[in-house]
Design a protein around this motif. Structure first.
Motif, PDB file in Angstrom:
ATOM      1  N   SER A 116     -32.312 -16.303  93.229  1.00 56.45           N
ATOM      2  CA  SER A 116     -31.084 -16.705  93.009  1.00 56.45           C
ATOM      3  C   SER A 116     -31.135 -18.260  92.991  1.00 56.45           C
ATOM      4  O   SER A 116     -30.028 -18.935  93.225  1.00 56.45           O
ATOM      5  CB  SER A 116     -30.569 -16.435  94.500  1.00 56.45           C
ATOM      6  N   LYS A 117     -32.187 -18.882  92.697  1.00 53.83           N
ATOM      7  CA  LYS A 117     -32.150 -20.442  92.281  1.00 53.83           C
ATOM      8  C   LYS A 117     -31.188 -21.025  91.518  1.00 53.83           C
ATOM      9  O   LYS A 117     -30.996 -20.268  90.319  1.00 53.83           O
ATOM     10  CB  LYS A 117     -33.460 -20.665  91.741  1.00 53.83           C
ATOM     11  N   GLY A 118     -30.276 -21.913  91.872  1.00 48.95           N
ATOM     12  CA  GLY A 118     -29.269 -22.414  91.048  1.00 48.95           C
ATOM     13  C   GLY A 118     -28.191 -21.787  90.884  1.00 48.95           C
ATOM     14  O   GLY A 118     -27.249 -22.230  89.974  1.00 48.95           O
ATOM     15  N   LEU A 119     -27.926 -20.702  91.631  1.00 51.49           N
ATOM     16  CA  LEU A 119     -26.715 -19.853  91.470  1.00 51.49           C
ATOM     17  C   LEU A 119     -25.772 -20.139  92.140  1.00 51.49           C
ATOM     18  O   LEU A 119     -25.965 -20.603  93.278  1.00 51.49           O
ATOM     19  CB  LEU A 119     -27.538 -18.435  91.752  1.00 51.49           C
ATOM     20  N   ASN A 120     -24.455 -19.883  91.650  1.00 53.49           N
ATOM     21  CA  ASN A 120     -23.361 -20.694  92.209  1.00 53.49           C
ATOM     22  C   ASN A 120     -22.889 -19.855  93.399  1.00 53.49           C
ATOM     23  O   ASN A 120     -22.111 -18.756  93.246  1.00 53.49           O
ATOM     24  CB  ASN A 120     -22.319 -20.779  91.548  1.00 53.49           C
ATOM     25  N   LYS A 143     -27.608 -10.881  86.062  1.00 50.92           N
ATOM     26  CA  LYS A 143     -28.238 -11.696  84.901  1.00 50.92           C
ATOM     27  C   LYS A 143     -28.940 -13.248  85.130  1.00 50.92           C
ATOM     28  O   LYS A 143     -29.906 -13.277  84.663  1.00 50.92           O
ATOM     29  CB  LYS A 143     -27.107 -11.919  83.779  1.00 50.92           C
ATOM     30  N   LYS A 144     -28.153 -13.748  86.036  1.00 46.92           N
ATOM     31  CA  LYS A 144     -28.751 -14.988  86.203  1.00 46.92           C
ATOM     32  C   LYS A 144     -30.100 -14.860  87.179  1.00 46.92           C
ATOM     33  O   LYS A 144     -31.291 -15.643  86.928  1.00 46.92           O
ATOM     34  CB  LYS A 144     -27.992 -15.744  87.210  1.00 46.92           C
ATOM     35  N   GLN A 145     -30.035 -13.807  87.890  1.00 47.77           N
ATOM     36  CA  GLN A 145     -31.275 -13.517  88.720  1.00 47.77           C
ATOM     37  C   GLN A 145     -32.313 -13.227  87.539  1.00 47.77           C
ATOM     38  O   GLN A 145     -33.723 -13.230  87.749  1.00 47.77           O
ATOM     39  CB  GLN A 145     -31.028 -12.492  89.655  1.00 47.77           C
ATOM     40  N   VAL A 146     -32.207 -12.328  86.687  1.00 48.35           N
ATOM     41  CA  VAL A 146     -33.004 -11.834  85.721  1.00 48.35           C
ATOM     42  C   VAL A 146     -33.548 -13.099  84.985  1.00 48.35           C
ATOM     43  O   VAL A 146     -34.785 -13.127  84.555  1.00 48.35           O
ATOM     44  CB  VAL A 146     -32.558 -10.844  84.842  1.00 48.35           C
ATOM     45  N   GLU A 147     -32.791 -13.871  84.537  1.00 44.65           N
ATOM     46  CA  GLU A 147     -33.280 -15.062  83.829  1.00 44.65           C
ATOM     47  C   GLU A 147     -34.092 -16.035  84.639  1.00 44.65           C
ATOM     48  O   GLU A 147     -35.055 -16.703  84.270  1.00 44.65           O
ATOM     49  CB  GLU A 147     -32.045 -16.127  83.487  1.00 44.65           C
ATOM     50  N   ASN A 148     -33.863 -16.200  85.935  1.00 50.89           N
ATOM     51  CA  ASN A 148     -34.790 -17.008  86.955  1.00 50.89           C
ATOM     52  C   ASN A 148     -36.210 -16.051  86.875  1.00 50.89           C
ATOM     53  O   ASN A 148     -37.210 -16.780  86.975  1.00 50.89           O
ATOM     54  CB  ASN A 148     -34.217 -16.845  88.260  1.00 50.89           C
ATOM     55  N   ILE A 149     -36.198 -14.703  86.962  1.00 53.73           N
ATOM     56  CA  ILE A 149     -37.285 -14.206  87.219  1.00 53.73           C
ATOM     57  C   ILE A 149     -38.159 -14.161  85.846  1.00 53.73           C
ATOM     58  O   ILE A 149     -39.436 -14.511  85.877  1.00 53.73           O
ATOM     59  CB  ILE A 149     -37.142 -12.673  87.500  1.00 53.73           C
ATOM     60  N   ILE A 154     -42.775 -16.554  83.155  1.00 51.95           N
ATOM     61  CA  ILE A 154     -43.292 -17.500  82.072  1.00 51.95           C
ATOM     62  C   ILE A 154     -43.934 -18.691  82.304  1.00 51.95           C
ATOM     63  O   ILE A 154     -45.034 -18.842  81.783  1.00 51.95           O
ATOM     64  CB  ILE A 154     -42.322 -17.837  80.978  1.00 51.95           C
ATOM     65  N   MET A 155     -43.396 -19.277  83.371  1.00 48.89           N
ATOM     66  CA  MET A 155     -44.215 -20.368  84.086  1.00 48.89           C
ATOM     67  C   MET A 155     -45.434 -20.134  84.522  1.00 48.89           C
ATOM     68  O   MET A 155     -46.688 -20.862  84.312  1.00 48.89           O
ATOM     69  CB  MET A 155     -43.515 -20.995  85.097  1.00 48.89           C
TER      70      MET A 155
END
Ligand SMILES: [Zn+2]
Length: 306
Positions: A116-120, A143-149, A154-155
């Protein structure tokens, strides 16, 4: 022909000696290299929906583990020493965040991804700075959670970047389709209010222009007072709502008690997707299946054209 055969033998000989040399010089680093190529990133997820998203993004590139069993309500969960060791043995821990896993500080070892990083997020209680954690129930926040994951994996594991990008793109599309389906299915509904079991559908309700009333508060296992039961019965009667929603991991009797007091009242499941019933586990249901079940049951309660 003869020259070709000689050249071929020569090349093979050179290659063979090269490989032999490599092993002789540094056998340890070679075997380590082999291991790194073959071994999968061990990713442990805190609870069911996060494990679902991690599985969609990681696919074959990762080895998945789930910390809180699917049949256990995760709100009051406390990790055992064994659980902590289990998490320690993984490479990555992915968690929902927003305070849902209040035990996260006990986990020291693996790298962590806060989904949930950066999520409003919305506050549950502004004074205590507590957030509503149920973002996964809103497909667009999911979708934001999926993008964070995706970005976190990747990192940590850049070698498999293409896999993570392709997989997440597919699942992000599925979530877009789900969002569109919800908007279409709920277009014709006569009602905008619904009675959920615990207040897990605030983000969902806000996203789709609905009003949530909940029997229990943030924690589905907290006590519901008789006064609250009376209040909810009155809300159902006043708004003409027949369906009282329960959940797969709670005792349905509280919802039944209310439904019995409401004209034509009945109980259906509106799942916070915090876990699965035994039958659902056997059937291997996933996040999208559960969301579709929720939409179908919501369409009954909101009196939509089916
Ligand atoms: Zn919840």
């Amino acid at each position: 022909m003869k020259t070709k055969a000689i050249i071929y033998t020569l090349i093979m000989f050179i290659l063979f000696s090269l490989v032999q040399n490599l092993y002789a010089q540094n056998p340890v680093s070679n075997s380590t290299l082999q291991l790194e190529i073959n071994s999968k990133l061990k990713v442990v997820s805190s609870f069911f929906p996060i494990d679902q998203f991690v599985g969609k993004v990681g696919g074959e590139a990762i080895e998945r583990m789930l910390l809180i069993p699917k049949g256990v309500e995760p709100h009051d969960y406390e990790p055992t020493i064994k659980d902590i060791e289990h998490v320690d043995s993984a490479d990555v821990l992915v968690y929902n965040g927003l305070g849902f896993e209040n035990w996260i500080g006990k986990m020291n070892n693996p790298q962590k991804i806060d989904a949930s990083k950066g999520l409003n997020a919305s506050y549950l209680d502004e004074r205590n700075m507590t957030f509503d954690p149920h973002v996964w129930l809103d497909p667009l926040l999911a979708k934001k959670q999926v993008e964070n994951i995706r970005d976190g994996l990747i990192m940590i594991d850049p070698n498999h970047k293409d896999i993570y990008v392709n997989n997440s793109n597919n699942f992000l599309n599925e979530l877009d389709n789900l969002d569109e389906k919800i908007r279409t299915d709920l277009e014709s509904c006569k009602k905008k209010d619904f009675i959920s079991f615990h207040n897990s559908f605030s983000y969902f309700a806000k996203q789709y222009g609905l009003n949530q009333h909940s029997i229990s508060n943030t924690d589905p296992e907290s006590e519901v007072t008789p006064a609250r039961l009376t209040e909810i019965i009155n809300i159902a009667k006043t708004l003409g709502l027949q369906v009282i929603y329960s959940e797969e991991l709670v005792d349905p009797r509280q919802a039944t008690v209310i439904a019995q007091e409401v004209p034509d009242g009945k109980v259906l499941v509106l799942s916070p997707i915090e876990g699965l019933s035994e039958n659902e586990q056997k059937a291997g249901l996933g996040y999208i299946d559960k969301m579709n079940d929720n939409i179908n049951n919501l369409m009954v309660g909101l009196q939509c054209n089916q």
